[in-house]
Design an enzyme around this catalytic site. Structure first.
Site, PDB file in Angstrom:
ATOM      1  N   GLY A  26       7.899  -9.529   3.150  1.00  0.00           N
ATOM      2  CA  GLY A  26       8.832  -8.436   3.403  1.00  0.00           C
ATOM      3  C   GLY A  26       9.200  -8.348   4.863  1.00  0.00           C
ATOM      4  O   GLY A  26       9.510  -7.265   5.379  1.00  0.00           O
ATOM      5  N   ALA A  27       9.194  -9.500   5.560  1.00  0.00           N
ATOM      6  CA  ALA A  27       9.329  -9.519   7.017  1.00  0.00           C
ATOM      7  C   ALA A  27      10.766  -9.486   7.494  1.00  0.00           C
ATOM      8  O   ALA A  27      11.022  -9.520   8.693  1.00  0.00           O
ATOM      9  CB  ALA A  27       8.618 -10.751   7.581  1.00  0.00           C
ATOM     10  N   ARG A  29      12.874  -7.007   7.326  1.00  0.00           N
ATOM     11  CA  ARG A  29      13.280  -5.717   7.867  1.00  0.00           C
ATOM     12  C   ARG A  29      12.142  -4.727   7.690  1.00  0.00           C
ATOM     13  O   ARG A  29      11.109  -5.030   7.086  1.00  0.00           O
ATOM     14  CB  ARG A  29      14.538  -5.202   7.161  1.00  0.00           C
ATOM     15  CG  ARG A  29      14.357  -4.961   5.665  1.00  0.00           C
ATOM     16  CD  ARG A  29      15.634  -4.458   5.020  1.00  0.00           C
ATOM     17  NE  ARG A  29      15.416  -4.101   3.619  1.00  0.00           N
ATOM     18  CZ  ARG A  29      16.320  -3.509   2.854  1.00  0.00           C
ATOM     19  NH1 ARG A  29      17.508  -3.204   3.359  1.00  0.00           N
ATOM     20  NH2 ARG A  29      16.051  -3.213   1.600  1.00  0.00           N
ATOM     21  N   SER A 150       1.624   3.140  -0.863  1.00  0.00           N
ATOM     22  CA  SER A 150       2.573   4.226  -0.610  1.00  0.00           C
ATOM     23  C   SER A 150       1.909   5.547  -0.943  1.00  0.00           C
ATOM     24  O   SER A 150       1.014   5.602  -1.800  1.00  0.00           O
ATOM     25  CB  SER A 150       3.814   4.042  -1.488  1.00  0.00           C
ATOM     26  OG  SER A 150       4.602   5.223  -1.512  1.00  0.00           O
ATOM     27  N   TYR A 164       7.926   2.918  -9.402  1.00  0.00           N
ATOM     28  CA  TYR A 164       7.426   2.492  -8.097  1.00  0.00           C
ATOM     29  C   TYR A 164       6.043   3.077  -7.837  1.00  0.00           C
ATOM     30  O   TYR A 164       5.121   2.368  -7.410  1.00  0.00           O
ATOM     31  CB  TYR A 164       8.414   2.939  -7.025  1.00  0.00           C
ATOM     32  CG  TYR A 164       7.969   2.754  -5.603  1.00  0.00           C
ATOM     33  CD1 TYR A 164       8.091   1.515  -4.982  1.00  0.00           C
ATOM     34  CD2 TYR A 164       7.468   3.822  -4.862  1.00  0.00           C
ATOM     35  CE1 TYR A 164       7.705   1.339  -3.660  1.00  0.00           C
ATOM     36  CE2 TYR A 164       7.082   3.659  -3.543  1.00  0.00           C
ATOM     37  CZ  TYR A 164       7.198   2.417  -2.941  1.00  0.00           C
ATOM     38  OH  TYR A 164       6.819   2.256  -1.632  1.00  0.00           O
ATOM     39  N   ALA A 165       5.886   4.371  -8.103  1.00  0.00           N
ATOM     40  CA  ALA A 165       4.612   5.037  -7.874  1.00  0.00           C
ATOM     41  C   ALA A 165       3.504   4.396  -8.703  1.00  0.00           C
ATOM     42  O   ALA A 165       2.380   4.188  -8.223  1.00  0.00           O
ATOM     43  CB  ALA A 165       4.730   6.524  -8.203  1.00  0.00           C
ATOM     44  N   ALA A 166       3.804   4.084  -9.957  1.00  0.00           N
ATOM     45  CA  ALA A 166       2.809   3.447 -10.819  1.00  0.00           C
ATOM     46  C   ALA A 166       2.385   2.093 -10.264  1.00  0.00           C
ATOM     47  O   ALA A 166       1.195   1.745 -10.253  1.00  0.00           O
ATOM     48  CB  ALA A 166       3.365   3.291 -12.227  1.00  0.00           C
ATOM     49  N   LYS A 168       2.441   1.129  -7.139  1.00  0.00           N
ATOM     50  CA  LYS A 168       1.670   1.303  -5.914  1.00  0.00           C
ATOM     51  C   LYS A 168       0.280   1.866  -6.196  1.00  0.00           C
ATOM     52  O   LYS A 168      -0.680   1.586  -5.457  1.00  0.00           O
ATOM     53  CB  LYS A 168       2.429   2.204  -4.936  1.00  0.00           C
ATOM     54  CG  LYS A 168       3.686   1.547  -4.358  1.00  0.00           C
ATOM     55  CD  LYS A 168       3.350   0.295  -3.562  1.00  0.00           C
ATOM     56  CE  LYS A 168       4.566  -0.263  -2.846  1.00  0.00           C
ATOM     57  NZ  LYS A 168       4.239  -1.444  -2.007  1.00  0.00           N
TER      58      LYS A 168
END
Length: 258
Positions: A26-27, A29, A150, A164-166, A168
C-alpha cells in the site's frame, strides 16, 4: 532481528534501521507511503508494493525496489515476497498497509463487496505474513511483521463500512495468533490501529458532513497525519520494540477510549 543487532551504525537503543530489508504494501499513497519514506530515511532497503505501476509513480526515481501486484489475487503474496528477496537479498520487516474500503449501506452489500474486503484486507495479511515468516525463519535472525488494522475492528465501522470493519477485526485476530506461532523464531507480530487519518481514501469517500461528524468524535479533534502513524510503525519495527509482540496499538487520538 535479535537483540545482538541493536549496536548498529545508528547507535545503541535508537530506531535506526540501517541494513534492514523491508517490504511495505500500500506504499503508493497514504499511510503506506509515509511508512516507506520513514524506513528509507532510517536506512532500510525498501521494496514498495501497490496494485499497479500508476499507483507507484511517486517512487519512479526513488532508491527503492518496486513491485506492482494486486494483493487480492491468488498467489500474490508469494510473488511479492519472491520479488523482494530477489531485489533486496532477503526480508527483515513486513509492513502491510495495503487495504480497501468500499462504503456500502448494509442492505446493499453484495457478495463481491464482501469478497473484496476479505481477500484484500484479511486474506492477504495471512499469506504475506506466512511468506515473509518463511524467509525470516530461514535467515535465522528474527524479524518484524506489522499489520495495519483500524479502529473499525472495535467500533464496527461507520457510514457503510461494515464489511471493512469485519475484515479488520479479522486482522487483529490474526496478529494475535500469528504472534504466538512466531515468537519462538523471534519474529514479532503487531497491529497498528489508526483512527481517522487524513488520506486521499478518507477525503474521497466521505461527504463534508460525514467527515465533520467523525472528526468531532475524536478527542484530539482532528484526523491524524499519515506521518504520525508511520512514526509509530518506525518504533515497532526497531530494536526498541524487541520484546513487544501480539500488541494492538491504539493510535486514534483517543477515539478508542470510548
Amino acid at each position: 532481528m535479535a537483540s545482538s543487532r541493536t549496536e548498529d551504525a545508528d547507535g545503541p537503543g535508537t530506531h535506526g534501521l540501517r541494513g534492514r530489508r523491508a517490504v511495505v504494501t500500500g506504499a503508493g499513497r497514504g499511510i503506506g507511503a509515509a511508512v516507506a519514506r520513514l524506513l528509507v530515511d532510517r536506512g532500510a532497503a525498501v521494496c514498495v508494493v501497490d496494485r499497479g505501476v500508476r499507483e507507484l509513480e511517486a517512487w519512479r526515481n526513488a532508491p527503492v525496489a518496486q513491485v506492482a501486484e494486486d494483493l487480492s489475487a491468488n498467489g500474490s503474496a508469494r510473488r511479492v515476497v519472491a520479488a523482494a528477496e530477489r531485489e533486496l537479498g532477503g526480508v527483515d520487516i513486513l509492513v502491510h498497509a495495503a487495504g480497501v474500503l468500499r462504503r456500502t449501506p448494509f442492505f446493499e452489500v453484495a457478495d463481491e463487496d464482501w469478497e473484496l474486503h476479505i481477500r484484500t484486507n484479511l486474506r492477504s495479511t495471512f499469506f504475506l505474513a506466512q511468506e515473509c515468516a518463511r524467509v525470516m525463519r530461514d535467515q535465522g535472525a528474527g524479524g518484524r511483521i506489522v499489520a495495519l488494522a483500524s479502529d473499525a475492528w472495535w467500533t464496527g465501522g461507520y457510514d457503510g463500512s461494515l464489511a471493512y470493519a469485519a475484515s479488520k477485526g479479522g486482522v487483529v485476530t490474526l496478529v494475535r495468533g500469528i504472534a504466538r506461532e512466531l515468537a519462538p523464531l523471534r519474529i514479532t507480530v503487531n497491529a497498528i490501529v489508526p483512527g481517522l487519518v487524513d488520506t486521499e481514501m478518507l477525503r474521497g469517500q466521505l461527504s463534508p458532513e460525514a467527515l465533520a461528524r467523525q472528526t468531532a468524535a475524536v478527542p484530539w479533534q482532528r484526523p491524524a497525519e499519515p506521518a504520525e502513524i508511520a512514526r509509530v510503525v518506525g518504533f515497532v519495527v526497531s530494536d526498541a520494540a524487541e520484546y513487544m509482540t501480539g500488541a494492538v496499538l491504539n493510535v486514534s487520538g483517543g477515539l478508542l477510549t470510548y
